[in-house]
Motif scaffolding. Structure first.
Motif, PDB file in Angstrom:
ATOM      1  N   LEU A 169       0.815  -1.217   0.000  1.00  0.00           N
ATOM      2  CA  LEU A 169       0.000   0.000   0.000  1.00  0.00           C
ATOM      3  C   LEU A 169       0.845   1.261   0.000  1.00  0.00           C
ATOM      4  N   LYS A 170       2.128   1.130   0.347  1.00  0.00           N
ATOM      5  CA  LYS A 170       3.041   2.274   0.346  1.00  0.00           C
ATOM      6  C   LYS A 170       3.986   2.157  -0.847  1.00  0.00           C
ATOM      7  N   PRO A 171       4.602   3.266  -1.260  1.00  0.00           N
ATOM      8  CA  PRO A 171       5.570   3.189  -2.362  1.00  0.00           C
ATOM      9  C   PRO A 171       6.676   2.195  -2.050  1.00  0.00           C
ATOM     10  N   ASN A 172       6.820   1.201  -2.907  1.00  0.00           N
ATOM     11  CA  ASN A 172       7.831   0.169  -2.710  1.00  0.00           C
ATOM     12  C   ASN A 172       8.372  -0.232  -4.078  1.00  0.00           C
ATOM     13  N   GLU A 173       9.660  -0.149  -4.250  1.00  0.00           N
ATOM     14  CA  GLU A 173      10.273  -0.354  -5.556  1.00  0.00           C
ATOM     15  C   GLU A 173       9.974  -1.743  -6.127  1.00  0.00           C
ATOM     16  N   GLY A 174      10.106  -2.764  -5.315  1.00  0.00           N
ATOM     17  CA  GLY A 174       9.867  -4.123  -5.795  1.00  0.00           C
ATOM     18  C   GLY A 174       8.427  -4.355  -6.194  1.00  0.00           C
ATOM     19  N   TYR A 175       7.506  -3.885  -5.341  1.00  0.00           N
ATOM     20  CA  TYR A 175       6.090  -4.082  -5.638  1.00  0.00           C
ATOM     21  C   TYR A 175       5.664  -3.269  -6.854  1.00  0.00           C
ATOM     22  N   GLN A 176       6.173  -2.046  -6.975  1.00  0.00           N
ATOM     23  CA  GLN A 176       5.848  -1.212  -8.127  1.00  0.00           C
ATOM     24  C   GLN A 176       6.385  -1.813  -9.416  1.00  0.00           C
ATOM     25  N   SER A 177       7.539  -2.444  -9.327  1.00  0.00           N
ATOM     26  CA  SER A 177       8.102  -3.115 -10.500  1.00  0.00           C
ATOM     27  C   SER A 177       7.208  -4.268 -10.943  1.00  0.00           C
ATOM     28  N   CYS A 178       6.694  -5.023  -9.971  1.00  0.00           N
ATOM     29  CA  CYS A 178       5.772  -6.113 -10.279  1.00  0.00           C
ATOM     30  C   CYS A 178       4.485  -5.576 -10.905  1.00  0.00           C
ATOM     31  N   LEU A 179       3.979  -4.469 -10.365  1.00  0.00           N
ATOM     32  CA  LEU A 179       2.766  -3.867 -10.911  1.00  0.00           C
ATOM     33  C   LEU A 179       2.979  -3.395 -12.347  1.00  0.00           C
ATOM     34  N   SER A 180       4.169  -2.862 -12.633  1.00  0.00           N
ATOM     35  CA  SER A 180       4.475  -2.398 -13.981  1.00  0.00           C
ATOM     36  C   SER A 180       4.447  -3.555 -14.977  1.00  0.00           C
ATOM     37  N   LYS A 181       5.021  -4.692 -14.591  1.00  0.00           N
ATOM     38  CA  LYS A 181       4.994  -5.872 -15.461  1.00  0.00           C
ATOM     39  C   LYS A 181       3.568  -6.400 -15.620  1.00  0.00           C
ATOM     40  N   THR A 182       2.807  -6.361 -14.521  1.00  0.00           N
ATOM     41  CA  THR A 182       1.412  -6.809 -14.582  1.00  0.00           C
ATOM     42  C   THR A 182       0.602  -5.933 -15.523  1.00  0.00           C
ATOM     43  N   LYS A 183       0.822  -4.617 -15.460  1.00  0.00           N
ATOM     44  CA  LYS A 183       0.092  -3.708 -16.337  1.00  0.00           C
ATOM     45  C   LYS A 183       0.427  -3.980 -17.801  1.00  0.00           C
ATOM     46  N   SER A 184       1.701  -4.283 -18.084  1.00  0.00           N
ATOM     47  CA  SER A 184       2.080  -4.629 -19.453  1.00  0.00           C
ATOM     48  C   SER A 184       1.363  -5.893 -19.914  1.00  0.00           C
ATOM     49  N   ASP A 185       1.268  -6.879 -19.017  1.00  0.00           N
ATOM     50  CA  ASP A 185       0.520  -8.102 -19.328  1.00  0.00           C
ATOM     51  C   ASP A 185      -0.935  -7.786 -19.638  1.00  0.00           C
ATOM     52  N   LEU A 186      -1.519  -6.907 -18.831  1.00  0.00           N
ATOM     53  CA  LEU A 186      -2.943  -6.582 -18.980  1.00  0.00           C
ATOM     54  C   LEU A 186      -3.207  -5.749 -20.229  1.00  0.00           C
ATOM     55  N   VAL A 187      -2.248  -4.923 -20.645  1.00  0.00           N
ATOM     56  CA  VAL A 187      -2.387  -4.190 -21.903  1.00  0.00           C
ATOM     57  C   VAL A 187      -2.505  -5.172 -23.058  1.00  0.00           C
ATOM     58  N   VAL A 188      -1.603  -6.160 -23.084  1.00  0.00           N
ATOM     59  CA  VAL A 188      -1.642  -7.175 -24.146  1.00  0.00           C
ATOM     60  C   VAL A 188      -2.923  -7.998 -24.056  1.00  0.00           C
ATOM     61  N   ALA A 189      -3.317  -8.377 -22.836  1.00  0.00           N
ATOM     62  CA  ALA A 189      -4.532  -9.179 -22.657  1.00  0.00           C
ATOM     63  C   ALA A 189      -5.767  -8.421 -23.133  1.00  0.00           C
ATOM     64  N   THR A 190      -5.813  -7.125 -22.857  1.00  0.00           N
ATOM     65  CA  THR A 190      -6.940  -6.306 -23.318  1.00  0.00           C
ATOM     66  C   THR A 190      -6.989  -6.257 -24.836  1.00  0.00           C
ATOM     67  N   ILE A 191      -5.830  -6.042 -25.452  1.00  0.00           N
ATOM     68  CA  ILE A 191      -5.762  -5.959 -26.914  1.00  0.00           C
ATOM     69  C   ILE A 191      -6.163  -7.287 -27.554  1.00  0.00           C
ATOM     70  N   VAL A 192      -5.602  -8.386 -27.049  1.00  0.00           N
ATOM     71  CA  VAL A 192      -5.864  -9.703 -27.655  1.00  0.00           C
ATOM     72  C   VAL A 192      -7.326 -10.106 -27.497  1.00  0.00           C
ATOM     73  N   SER A 193      -7.892  -9.898 -26.300  1.00  0.00           N
ATOM     74  CA  SER A 193      -9.291 -10.274 -26.088  1.00  0.00           C
ATOM     75  C   SER A 193     -10.220  -9.433 -26.960  1.00  0.00           C
ATOM     76  N   ALA A 194      -9.914  -8.137 -27.103  1.00  0.00           N
ATOM     77  CA  ALA A 194     -10.723  -7.266 -27.963  1.00  0.00           C
ATOM     78  C   ALA A 194     -10.582  -7.673 -29.422  1.00  0.00           C
ATOM     79  N   MET A 195      -9.374  -8.009 -29.820  1.00  0.00           N
ATOM     80  CA  MET A 195      -9.126  -8.401 -31.208  1.00  0.00           C
ATOM     81  C   MET A 195      -9.864  -9.694 -31.552  1.00  0.00           C
ATOM     82  N   ILE A 196      -9.762 -10.690 -30.683  1.00  0.00           N
ATOM     83  CA  ILE A 196     -10.429 -11.966 -30.936  1.00  0.00           C
ATOM     84  C   ILE A 196     -11.944 -11.785 -30.992  1.00  0.00           C
ATOM     85  N   GLY A 197     -12.493 -11.064 -30.029  1.00  0.00           N
ATOM     86  CA  GLY A 197     -13.939 -10.843 -29.996  1.00  0.00           C
ATOM     87  C   GLY A 197     -14.445 -10.068 -31.202  1.00  0.00           C
ATOM     88  N   SER A 198     -13.732  -9.000 -31.576  1.00  0.00           N
ATOM     89  CA  SER A 198     -14.173  -8.162 -32.689  1.00  0.00           C
ATOM     90  C   SER A 198     -14.075  -8.893 -34.024  1.00  0.00           C
TER      91      SER A 198
END
Length: 507
Positions: free
Chosen positions: A93-122
């Motif tokens: 819940l507080k600024p933490n370098e390791g946790y923020q790094s994990c969140l950054s990688k997760t967000k990149s995963d979710l960007v791709v997941a959003t694009i792929v799911s939208a592409m397949i559905g459309s």
């Protein structure tokens, strides 16, 4: 000579475009997509598709940001800790370098997941159902998953893995409902005035979104006294959007207004691709750094976005969110409550939106159905299963598809313009009949004010049934009276027959 030269260029361009359209329309692809039958052509569909994409594109980063707020697969184990110490739970819940790094990688995963799911559905919606509708993870269910179920950085009632399992099961149930034709019947049970009002209500809803700060021009913002008020402020609270000073001084609002006027003038003059021109103008201006309207401010977030933007093309493999299911906690009541909530939202809001988009596109026939309806419902439901497998929230038919259906599009200005175009259906509502006018009005009113398409549909249907209750009771009483007369008549006939039989026995 100058005018003659440009005239020849214009004629040559028109001839080339006509030749291309005729060639595509007569090809197997053109015949499959029924371009001539639908009085369309390749270039028109290309502009409409681009308009739809540009209008929907905001969901790529918005959806990833919202779901990443749940923490995804990140945990206390990802937190950085001082030497010879262990991380504590508050590191998430507080600024933490390791946790923020994990969140950054997760967000990149979710960007791709959003694009792929939208592409397949459309693509599936276009190829299988032959309908020009765009699909992507829906706004609303994504916030429900991130903030209500998993909670900010995992502080909710269930884990991210369990929430994905809920989405998977809900998608399977939704697919079964669609496969057995129940969803199709539910769509046709929506009263006509409510169905017509859905288009206008959705138009008001997305126009309201386009006027707000997070996805729009920022003209409307929160107010502690009146709930909403005019803003377009120079300074706002980044979390709440509340005005901190300088109303109507926002450079981004005035840039969006310029894009809106470009779109309006283009549509007035019936210039092809007018909405796209408005988007392109606003987008190009906002790319320049060092200005007050840039989307890449000189902040850590702005620098990260700009560095990502400079890559132009990037390939990222989903590492943590794909297939992250867990059914270990399915014996809890919160899980089944979440499943029921997501299912009811999909059955009402998603079904109503898909049917409304089909109606706006002119695909609904006199019987209330439309070509490709069954497959459209299957694709719409099946896309949610794909989304859950990739790690994102349920996929739905997007109201922004109307940008393409009306050959329209930049987030804020384009959403407002789409709202304008969707209001035309109100002329078909019988405003002289209060039994139809009141439910239609409530449907339109509740969608933007409750920020929910589902609540608008529920309110409209409920009020329609309540106002027609007397008529239903009269019909029921007449039916019961008719049945009673039939029973009495049959009873009298039986009695008469018995009396004759008794007389014959005496004789």
């Amino acid at each position: 000579m100058g005018n003659g030269f440009f005239t020849r260029i214009g004629k040559s361009r028109s001839q080339l475009e006509k030749g291309l359209n005729d060639g595509v329309s007569k090809s197997k692809v053109g015949k499959y997509f029924k371009l001539e039958a639908r009085k369309s052509c390749f270039t028109k569909e290309l502009r409409a598709g681009l308009a739809t994409f540009l209008t929907m594109a905001y969901i790529i980063t918005v959806n990833a940001t919202i779901i990443a707020d749940s923490g995804g697969m990140c945990s206390i184990a990802d937190c950085s800790a001082p030497a010879n110490q262990t991380a504590t739970a508050d590191c998430m819940l507080k600024p933490n370098e390791g946790y923020q790094s994990c969140l950054s990688k997760t967000k990149s995963d979710l960007v791709v997941a959003t694009i792929v799911s939208a592409m397949i559905g459309s693509i599936a919606m276009g190829v299988l159902a032959n309908l020009p509708l765009g699909l992507a993870p829906g706004m609303g269910p994504n916030a429900y998953l991130a903030y209500n179920l998993v909670g900010f950085h995992g502080t909710g009632n269930m884990s991210y893995q369990t929430a994905l399992a809920v989405v998977l099961v809900e998608g399977c149930v939704f697919l079964a409902i669609s496969a057995f034709g129940i969803r199709e019947k539910l769509a046709r049970l929506i009263p006509q005035p409510v169905r017509l009002a859905c288009a206008a209500g959705i138009g008001l809803f997305i126009a309201f979104v386009g006027l707000q700060i997070h996805q729009g021009v920022g003209l409307v913002g929160p107010d502690p006294s009146t709930l909403v008020t005019i803003t377009a402020c120079a300074n706002t609270n980044p979390q709440t959007g509340e005005c901190l000073g300088g109303k109507m001084h926002s450079p981004k609002f005035w840039l969006g207004s310029a894009g809106f006027l470009i779109t309006c003038y283009g549509l007035i003059k019936e210039i092809k691709g007018s909405m796209i021109y408005g988007i392109v103008f606003v987008t190009l201006i906002s790319w320049f750094r060092g200005t007050q309207v840039t989307v890449f401010p000189n902040t850590p977030v702005g620098d990260t976005s700009y560095n990502y933007f400079k890559k132009v093309v990037d390939f990222h493999k989903i590492q943590s969110t794909a297939g992250a299911f867990s059914f270990s906690n399915f014996n809890r009541s919160e899980v089944w409550m979440a499943l029921a909530t997501l299912l009811y939202v999909d059955v009402l809001a998603t079904t109503g939106t898909l049917y409304t988009m089909a109606e706006m596109g002119g695909f609904v026939n006199d019987e209330g159905g439309f070509e490709g309806e069954y497959l459209a419902y299957l694709v719409d439901a099946g896309s949610t299963i794909v989304a859950s497998a990739l790690g994102v929230s349920p996929v739905a038919t997007y109201v922004e598809s109307s940008a393409g259906l009306r050959k329209a599009d930049e987030q804020g200005p384009s959403l407002v313009m789409v709202g304008v175009m969707m209001m035309k259906v109100v002329k078909d509502i019988n405003w002289g009949n209060m039994k139809e006018a009141v439910p239609a009005f409530i449907t339109m009113l509740l969608m933007p004010l409750t920020y929910s398409i589902a609540y608008g549909i529920i309110g409209g249907i409920g009020l329609y049934l309540a106002l027609n209750l007397y008529d239903y009771l009269v019909v029921l009483l007449k039916w019961l009276a008719k049945m009673r007369r039939m029973v009495v008549k049959e009873h009298n006939q039986v009695s008469a027959t018995a009396a004759v039989d008794s007389a014959n026995e005496i004789i």
